[in-house]
Design a protein around this motif. Sequence first.
Motif, PDB file in Angstrom:
ATOM      1  N   MET A 101     -62.461  69.006  -4.213  1.00  0.00           N
ATOM      2  CA  MET A 101     -61.878  69.688  -5.750  1.00  0.00           C
ATOM      3  C   MET A 101     -60.593  68.841  -6.323  1.00  0.00           C
ATOM      4  O   MET A 101     -59.391  68.780  -5.596  1.00  0.00           O
ATOM      5  N   ASN A 102     -60.775  68.387  -7.309  1.00  0.00           N
ATOM      6  CA  ASN A 102     -59.777  67.131  -7.506  1.00  0.00           C
ATOM      7  C   ASN A 102     -59.168  67.753  -8.968  1.00  0.00           C
ATOM      8  O   ASN A 102     -60.125  68.080 -10.004  1.00  0.00           O
ATOM      9  N   PRO A 103     -58.097  68.268  -8.801  1.00  0.00           N
ATOM     10  CA  PRO A 103     -57.523  68.830  -9.519  1.00  0.00           C
ATOM     11  C   PRO A 103     -57.188  67.647 -10.995  1.00  0.00           C
ATOM     12  O   PRO A 103     -56.734  68.499 -11.670  1.00  0.00           O
ATOM     13  N   GLN A 104     -56.342  66.374 -10.201  1.00  0.00           N
ATOM     14  CA  GLN A 104     -56.420  65.612 -11.328  1.00  0.00           C
ATOM     15  C   GLN A 104     -57.926  64.803 -11.929  1.00  0.00           C
ATOM     16  O   GLN A 104     -57.324  64.679 -12.979  1.00  0.00           O
ATOM     17  N   ALA A 105     -58.696  65.345 -11.689  1.00  0.00           N
ATOM     18  CA  ALA A 105     -59.909  64.984 -12.151  1.00  0.00           C
ATOM     19  C   ALA A 105     -59.914  65.174 -13.368  1.00  0.00           C
ATOM     20  O   ALA A 105     -59.151  64.759 -14.397  1.00  0.00           O
ATOM     21  N   SER A 106     -60.623  63.461 -14.645  1.00  0.00           N
ATOM     22  CA  SER A 106     -60.802  63.579 -15.744  1.00  0.00           C
ATOM     23  C   SER A 106     -61.670  64.486 -16.446  1.00  0.00           C
ATOM     24  O   SER A 106     -61.221  65.207 -17.607  1.00  0.00           O
ATOM     25  N   GLY A 107     -62.520  65.364 -16.218  1.00  0.00           N
ATOM     26  CA  GLY A 107     -63.507  65.796 -16.847  1.00  0.00           C
ATOM     27  C   GLY A 107     -63.517  67.035 -16.300  1.00  0.00           C
ATOM     28  O   GLY A 107     -64.018  68.136 -16.866  1.00  0.00           O
ATOM     29  N   ALA A 108     -62.406  67.579 -16.106  1.00  0.00           N
ATOM     30  CA  ALA A 108     -62.219  69.136 -15.000  1.00  0.00           C
ATOM     31  C   ALA A 108     -61.826  69.750 -16.537  1.00  0.00           C
ATOM     32  O   ALA A 108     -61.317  69.822 -17.235  1.00  0.00           O
ATOM     33  N   GLN A 109     -62.784  71.070 -16.096  1.00  0.00           N
ATOM     34  CA  GLN A 109     -62.478  72.415 -17.298  1.00  0.00           C
ATOM     35  C   GLN A 109     -61.026  72.831 -16.960  1.00  0.00           C
ATOM     36  O   GLN A 109     -60.593  72.978 -15.844  1.00  0.00           O
ATOM     37  N   SER A 110     -59.458  73.199 -18.163  1.00  0.00           N
ATOM     38  CA  SER A 110     -59.171  73.727 -17.888  1.00  0.00           C
ATOM     39  C   SER A 110     -58.708  74.690 -19.164  1.00  0.00           C
ATOM     40  O   SER A 110     -59.225  74.834 -19.917  1.00  0.00           O
ATOM     41  N   PHE A 111     -57.813  75.979 -18.760  1.00  0.00           N
ATOM     42  CA  PHE A 111     -57.542  76.942 -19.130  1.00  0.00           C
ATOM     43  C   PHE A 111     -55.780  77.052 -20.210  1.00  0.00           C
ATOM     44  O   PHE A 111     -55.334  77.522 -20.831  1.00  0.00           O
ATOM     45  N   CYS A 112     -55.582  75.740 -19.406  1.00  0.00           N
ATOM     46  CA  CYS A 112     -53.913  75.363 -19.959  1.00  0.00           C
ATOM     47  C   CYS A 112     -53.989  75.549 -21.585  1.00  0.00           C
ATOM     48  O   CYS A 112     -55.089  74.372 -21.777  1.00  0.00           O
ATOM     49  N   LEU A 113     -53.193  76.132 -21.692  1.00  0.00           N
ATOM     50  CA  LEU A 113     -52.651  76.052 -23.822  1.00  0.00           C
ATOM     51  C   LEU A 113     -52.010  74.595 -23.920  1.00  0.00           C
ATOM     52  O   LEU A 113     -52.144  73.835 -24.577  1.00  0.00           O
ATOM     53  N   LEU A 114     -51.167  74.172 -23.063  1.00  0.00           N
ATOM     54  CA  LEU A 114     -50.558  72.722 -23.221  1.00  0.00           C
ATOM     55  C   LEU A 114     -51.311  72.021 -22.966  1.00  0.00           C
ATOM     56  O   LEU A 114     -51.319  70.986 -24.010  1.00  0.00           O
ATOM     57  N   LYS A 115     -52.321  71.462 -22.368  1.00  0.00           N
ATOM     58  CA  LYS A 115     -52.845  70.504 -22.218  1.00  0.00           C
ATOM     59  C   LYS A 115     -53.916  70.777 -23.176  1.00  0.00           C
ATOM     60  O   LYS A 115     -54.520  69.785 -23.308  1.00  0.00           O
ATOM     61  N   HIS A 116     -54.494  71.762 -24.225  1.00  0.00           N
ATOM     62  CA  HIS A 116     -55.559  71.659 -25.076  1.00  0.00           C
ATOM     63  C   HIS A 116     -54.849  71.178 -26.590  1.00  0.00           C
ATOM     64  O   HIS A 116     -55.475  70.916 -27.073  1.00  0.00           O
TER      65      HIS A 116
END
Length: 79
Positions: free
Chosen positions: A1-16
Amino acid sequence: MNPQASGAQSFCLLKHLGIPWCPGCGMGHSINYLLHGQWIASFKNHPLGPFAVCMLTYRTFQLGKLQVQSISELKNNIT
């Protein structure tokens, strides 16, 4: 798993919201990199990542020890 992958889903409000750096995400990425042996990437994502892993490990063993003690006390009270 690559946490820096561009297509990865995120629950982070700041990222959204479009903010590129979040201390919580950085800590999670740091722990992930550290557990995969990538020390430099871990430190770059969050300098306190190694400290967090040490504290989480310590706390896990502390709670495990407490659980074993409480189970042994219950066994002693039953007999």
